[in-house]
Design a protein around this motif. Structure first.
Motif, PDB file in Angstrom:
ATOM      1  N   ILE A 192       8.717 -11.885  13.502  1.00  0.00           N
ATOM      2  CA  ILE A 192       7.385 -12.326  13.909  1.00  0.00           C
ATOM      3  C   ILE A 192       6.605 -11.155  14.494  1.00  0.00           C
ATOM      4  CG2 ILE A 192       6.120 -13.757  15.545  1.00  0.00           C
ATOM      5  CD1 ILE A 192       8.293 -15.900  15.160  1.00  0.00           C
ATOM      6  N   ALA A 193       7.242 -10.378  15.365  1.00  0.00           N
ATOM      7  CA  ALA A 193       6.565  -9.228  15.978  1.00  0.00           C
ATOM      8  C   ALA A 193       6.207  -8.188  14.922  1.00  0.00           C
ATOM      9  CB  ALA A 193       7.457  -8.619  17.057  1.00  0.00           C
ATOM     10  N   ALA A 194       7.117  -7.944  13.990  1.00  0.00           N
ATOM     11  CA  ALA A 194       6.863  -6.931  12.961  1.00  0.00           C
ATOM     12  C   ALA A 194       5.732  -7.359  12.036  1.00  0.00           C
ATOM     13  CB  ALA A 194       8.145  -6.686  12.155  1.00  0.00           C
ATOM     14  N   PHE A 195       5.713  -8.630  11.635  1.00  0.00           N
ATOM     15  CA  PHE A 195       4.670  -9.088  10.723  1.00  0.00           C
ATOM     16  C   PHE A 195       3.327  -9.221  11.433  1.00  0.00           C
ATOM     17  CE2 PHE A 195       7.959  -9.588   7.737  1.00  0.00           C
ATOM     18  CZ  PHE A 195       7.388  -9.787   6.489  1.00  0.00           C
ATOM     19  N   ALA A 196       3.344  -9.535  12.710  1.00  0.00           N
ATOM     20  CA  ALA A 196       2.096  -9.570  13.475  1.00  0.00           C
ATOM     21  C   ALA A 196       1.489  -8.177  13.572  1.00  0.00           C
ATOM     22  CB  ALA A 196       2.343 -10.148  14.860  1.00  0.00           C
ATOM     23  N   ALA A 197       2.334  -7.150  13.647  1.00  0.00           N
ATOM     24  CA  ALA A 197       1.852  -5.773  13.748  1.00  0.00           C
ATOM     25  C   ALA A 197       1.527  -5.177  12.385  1.00  0.00           C
ATOM     26  CB  ALA A 197       2.902  -4.905  14.442  1.00  0.00           C
ATOM     27  N   GLY A 198       1.936  -5.851  11.298  1.00  0.00           N
ATOM     28  CA  GLY A 198       1.644  -5.357   9.957  1.00  0.00           C
ATOM     29  C   GLY A 198       0.174  -5.499   9.615  1.00  0.00           C
ATOM     30  N   THR A 199      -0.183  -5.012   8.424  1.00  0.00           N
ATOM     31  CA  THR A 199      -1.587  -5.041   8.016  1.00  0.00           C
ATOM     32  C   THR A 199      -1.720  -5.626   6.618  1.00  0.00           C
ATOM     33  OG1 THR A 199      -1.414  -2.792   7.111  1.00  0.00           O
ATOM     34  CG2 THR A 199      -2.177  -3.015   9.399  1.00  0.00           C
ATOM     35  N   GLY A 200      -2.911  -6.195   6.365  1.00  0.00           N
ATOM     36  CA  GLY A 200      -3.238  -6.678   5.030  1.00  0.00           C
ATOM     37  C   GLY A 200      -2.626  -8.018   4.692  1.00  0.00           C
ATOM     38  N   PRO A 201      -2.748  -8.406   3.440  1.00  0.00           N
ATOM     39  CA  PRO A 201      -2.227  -9.706   3.004  1.00  0.00           C
ATOM     40  C   PRO A 201      -0.715  -9.796   3.127  1.00  0.00           C
ATOM     41  CG  PRO A 201      -3.760  -8.790   1.387  1.00  0.00           C
ATOM     42  CD  PRO A 201      -3.450  -7.698   2.354  1.00  0.00           C
ATOM     43  N   VAL A 202      -0.217 -11.031   3.165  1.00  0.00           N
ATOM     44  CA  VAL A 202       1.218 -11.292   3.277  1.00  0.00           C
ATOM     45  C   VAL A 202       1.693 -11.971   2.000  1.00  0.00           C
ATOM     46  CG1 VAL A 202       3.037 -12.416   4.602  1.00  0.00           C
ATOM     47  CG2 VAL A 202       0.973 -11.603   5.758  1.00  0.00           C
ATOM     48  N   ALA A 203       2.626 -11.347   1.303  1.00  0.00           N
ATOM     49  CA  ALA A 203       3.237 -11.965   0.127  1.00  0.00           C
ATOM     50  C   ALA A 203       4.250 -13.008   0.580  1.00  0.00           C
ATOM     51  CB  ALA A 203       3.912 -10.913  -0.736  1.00  0.00           C
ATOM     52  N   VAL A 204       4.197 -14.197  -0.036  1.00  0.00           N
ATOM     53  CA  VAL A 204       5.081 -15.297   0.380  1.00  0.00           C
ATOM     54  C   VAL A 204       5.655 -15.970  -0.870  1.00  0.00           C
ATOM     55  CG1 VAL A 204       5.291 -17.424   1.722  1.00  0.00           C
ATOM     56  CG2 VAL A 204       3.585 -15.708   2.383  1.00  0.00           C
ATOM     57  N   ASP A 205       6.915 -16.300  -0.814  1.00  0.00           N
ATOM     58  CA  ASP A 205       7.558 -17.055  -1.889  1.00  0.00           C
ATOM     59  C   ASP A 205       8.621 -17.948  -1.271  1.00  0.00           C
ATOM     60  OD1 ASP A 205       8.056 -17.881  -4.498  1.00  0.00           O
ATOM     61  OD2 ASP A 205       9.517 -16.299  -4.874  1.00  0.00           O
ATOM     62  N   ALA A 206       9.024 -18.958  -2.000  1.00  0.00           N
ATOM     63  CA  ALA A 206      10.070 -19.867  -1.522  1.00  0.00           C
ATOM     64  C   ALA A 206      10.976 -20.225  -2.685  1.00  0.00           C
ATOM     65  CB  ALA A 206       9.452 -21.132  -0.920  1.00  0.00           C
ATOM     66  N   GLU A 207      12.249 -20.378  -2.387  1.00  0.00           N
ATOM     67  CA  GLU A 207      13.225 -20.803  -3.389  1.00  0.00           C
ATOM     68  C   GLU A 207      13.745 -22.184  -3.017  1.00  0.00           C
ATOM     69  OE1 GLU A 207      13.410 -19.026  -5.946  1.00  0.00           O
ATOM     70  OE2 GLU A 207      12.700 -17.074  -5.250  1.00  0.00           O
ATOM     71  N   ARG A 208      13.693 -23.101  -3.991  1.00  0.00           N
ATOM     72  CA  ARG A 208      14.163 -24.471  -3.774  1.00  0.00           C
ATOM     73  C   ARG A 208      15.456 -24.686  -4.566  1.00  0.00           C
ATOM     74  NH1 ARG A 208       8.942 -24.293  -4.801  1.00  0.00           N
ATOM     75  NH2 ARG A 208       9.183 -25.057  -6.924  1.00  0.00           N
ATOM     76  N   ALA A 209      15.947 -25.884  -4.549  1.00  0.00           N
ATOM     77  CA  ALA A 209      17.172 -26.215  -5.288  1.00  0.00           C
ATOM     78  C   ALA A 209      16.890 -27.391  -6.220  1.00  0.00           C
ATOM     79  CB  ALA A 209      18.313 -26.520  -4.334  1.00  0.00           C
ATOM     80  N   GLN A 250      10.773 -15.910   1.412  1.00  0.00           N
ATOM     81  CA  GLN A 250      10.618 -14.466   1.357  1.00  0.00           C
ATOM     82  C   GLN A 250       9.185 -14.094   1.747  1.00  0.00           C
ATOM     83  OE1 GLN A 250      11.829 -16.747  -1.223  1.00  0.00           O
ATOM     84  NE2 GLN A 250      11.874 -15.308  -2.931  1.00  0.00           N
ATOM     85  N   LEU A 251       9.058 -13.047   2.567  1.00  0.00           N
ATOM     86  CA  LEU A 251       7.748 -12.552   2.970  1.00  0.00           C
ATOM     87  C   LEU A 251       7.753 -11.028   2.919  1.00  0.00           C
ATOM     88  CD1 LEU A 251       8.681 -14.871   5.408  1.00  0.00           C
ATOM     89  CD2 LEU A 251       6.197 -14.893   5.543  1.00  0.00           C
ATOM     90  N   ARG A 252       6.584 -10.466   2.641  1.00  0.00           N
ATOM     91  CA  ARG A 252       6.442  -9.023   2.661  1.00  0.00           C
ATOM     92  C   ARG A 252       5.027  -8.678   3.114  1.00  0.00           C
ATOM     93  NH1 ARG A 252       8.945  -4.469   0.981  1.00  0.00           N
ATOM     94  NH2 ARG A 252       7.641  -2.694   0.397  1.00  0.00           N
ATOM     95  N   ARG A 253       4.914  -7.646   3.980  1.00  0.00           N
ATOM     96  CA  ARG A 253       3.609  -7.199   4.447  1.00  0.00           C
ATOM     97  C   ARG A 253       3.665  -5.691   4.708  1.00  0.00           C
ATOM     98  NH1 ARG A 253      -0.024  -9.491   9.606  1.00  0.00           N
ATOM     99  NH2 ARG A 253      -2.039  -9.181   8.555  1.00  0.00           N
ATOM    100  N   GLY A 295       3.648  -2.389   6.462  1.00  0.00           N
ATOM    101  CA  GLY A 295       4.001  -2.069   7.837  1.00  0.00           C
ATOM    102  C   GLY A 295       5.140  -2.894   8.394  1.00  0.00           C
ATOM    103  N   ALA A 296       5.517  -3.975   7.682  1.00  0.00           N
ATOM    104  CA  ALA A 296       6.605  -4.842   8.162  1.00  0.00           C
ATOM    105  C   ALA A 296       7.774  -4.898   7.197  1.00  0.00           C
ATOM    106  CB  ALA A 296       6.083  -6.254   8.420  1.00  0.00           C
ATOM    107  N   GLY A 297       7.537  -4.555   5.941  1.00  0.00           N
ATOM    108  CA  GLY A 297       8.592  -4.641   4.944  1.00  0.00           C
ATOM    109  C   GLY A 297       8.813  -6.071   4.480  1.00  0.00           C
ATOM    110  N   THR A 298      10.024  -6.327   3.988  1.00  0.00           N
ATOM    111  CA  THR A 298      10.374  -7.635   3.431  1.00  0.00           C
ATOM    112  C   THR A 298      11.313  -8.373   4.379  1.00  0.00           C
ATOM    113  OG1 THR A 298      10.109  -6.888   1.148  1.00  0.00           O
ATOM    114  CG2 THR A 298      11.506  -8.822   1.495  1.00  0.00           C
ATOM    115  N   ALA A 299      11.101  -9.663   4.518  1.00  0.00           N
ATOM    116  CA  ALA A 299      11.995 -10.512   5.308  1.00  0.00           C
ATOM    117  C   ALA A 299      12.474 -11.671   4.447  1.00  0.00           C
ATOM    118  CB  ALA A 299      11.284 -11.036   6.548  1.00  0.00           C
ATOM    119  N   LEU A 300      13.747 -11.983   4.544  1.00  0.00           N
ATOM    120  CA  LEU A 300      14.343 -13.154   3.896  1.00  0.00           C
ATOM    121  C   LEU A 300      14.796 -14.103   5.001  1.00  0.00           C
ATOM    122  CD1 LEU A 300      16.568 -11.442   1.148  1.00  0.00           C
ATOM    123  CD2 LEU A 300      14.177 -12.196   0.975  1.00  0.00           C
TER     124      LEU A 300
END
Length: 399
Positions: free
Chosen positions: A22-39, A52-55, A57-62
């Motif tokens: 949360i802290a890393a993505f709050a400090a990131g910049t620009g749009p946030v890429a978001v995806d979700a995997e279901r079953a 999955q998220l990517r921004r 300055g924050a990198g990718t988070a799973l």
């Protein structure tokens, strides 16, 4: 592209790890890429099993939303950010379940449709727009699996690796084509359109139900479908893994009375289908015992026009209006290089042709389209040409 630029990140399952993200993505910049995997096809419902998220300055988070089901803190940190999704309507409901609700949206699939790309899957779009081939192959996997295999996590991270870059390129293309405002209206509509209410009779969507010819057999479809749904929900399984639709139809048509009769049916030979055979027999018996008043109607009255193939007999004038309106929409869609269903929803065209306004003016047609839910850009492009087409029919005495 076979590997994320920073490697495959670990899957987050601990609250402390989430706080760091949360802290890393709050400090990131620009749009946030978001995806979700279901079953889908494995579990009941459409919940997310990996996000999955990517921004910048924050990198990718799973994130594992089973272990971390409340992402409202992350949502608050990203309240002012534009979220980039591919085919957003598929993922927004499961994201909302864990508290992620975009305020601003860019849908790369929809942008591709508005720009006339013939193939709008994420892999195709990334390849055609950015020149990268993504590692694909696990979209239909059982994402409820724990622990998730490394290859699956690599695939999941790659899904957001280039999503912001794809968004930037498509935004430039939309602007160059004069379609950026159209896209913004479409993205806003996705976020503001309320979800469809649950279907009154969801069992009527059983595959093959058109082969069921009488009301008592329809009652059996309903009873077996509802029994299956209850078992599927209790066991957290996709309904099709409990009992296939083909088996429901066969049970309704053959109405077995004993375990031996049930087991003789071709669709009931699998172990999964037989596991709950007593439930299926009870459901079929309930349908046999129903009085006439308890049997479902063969067809439910719809809230819209009848199927278009019946119009020529039921309302020839409406049929002519529909043909004319469809021709107008097809020509305009071709002119603007996009699918006709993205120019204006086919259901709006049918409803307009079946129940037109009192006068065939552009303003009246436009008002009718807006009432149905068409966006301003769609009304601007289609109202006047459709009005002219209707007026031509009237001038020729066809209507």
């Amino acid at each position: 592209m076979l590997e994320p630029r920073e490697g495959v990140p670990p899957v987050l399952t601990a609250p402390a790890d989430l706080e760091r993200v949360i802290a890393a993505f709050a400090a990131g910049t620009g749009p946030v890429a978001v995806d979700a995997e279901r079953a889908s096809g494995y579990r009941y419902g459409q919940r997310a099993y990996l996000i999955q998220l990517r921004r910048a300055g924050a990198g990718t988070a799973l994130i594992d939303p089973v272990a971390l089901p409340d992402l409202s803190g992350l949502d608050a940190a990203l309240a002012d950010a534009e979220m980039v999704l591919h085919a957003a309507n598929q993922d927004l409901p499961c994201l909302a379940e864990v508290g992620l609700v975009p305020r601003r949206l860019f849908d790369t699939e929809l942008a591709g449709r508005l720009l006339g790309y013939p193939r709008v899957g994420l892999g195709s779009m990334v390849e055609n727009v950015l020149g990268f081939v993504l590692e694909k192959g696990y979209s239909a996997a059982d994402w409820s699996t724990r622990p998730l295999p490394e290859d699956w996590l690599r695939y999941a991270a790659l899904d957001v690796e280039l999503l912001v870059e794809l968004r930037d390129a498509l935004r430039d293309e939309l602007e160059a084509a004069g379609k950026l405002e159209w896209a913004r209206e479409e993205f806003a509509a996705i976020l503001t359109t309320p979800p469809k209410p649950p279907r009154a009779d969801p069992w009527r969507r059983t595959s093959g139900i058109h082969r069921v010819r009488n009301r008592r057999a329809l009652a059996a479809v309903r009873e077996v479908w509802e029994a299956r749904d209850k078992i599927a929900q209790e066991r957290d399984l996709s309904p099709g893994r409990v009992l296939q639709d083909a088996a429901i139809i066969e049970l309704a048509q053959k109405s077995p009375k004993t375990p031996a009769e049930l087991q003789a049916l071709p669709t009931m030979r699998g172990r999964g289908a037989r596991r709950h055979q007593s439930a299926w027999l009870r459901a079929v018996a309930r349908a046999r015992e129903l009085g006439e008043r308890g049997l479902p109607e063969s067809n439910l009255p719809g809230d819209g026009p009848p199927p278009a193939h019946r119009w020529a007999d039921r309302d020839p004038e409406a049929a002519k209006r529909l043909t004319a309106a469809r021709a107008v929409v097809a020509a305009l869609a071709d002119e603007h290089s996009m699918p006709s269903e993205n120019l204006v929803q086919p259901d709006y065209v049918r409803r307009l042709a079946w129940t037109p306004p009192a006068e065939s003016s552009a303003s009246a047609i436009g008002a009718a389209l807006r009432e149905l839910g068409a966006r301003a850009w769609q009304v601007e492009l289609t109202a006047q040409p459709i009005a002219k087409a209707f007026l031509r029919l009237e001038s020729k005495g066809v209507l």
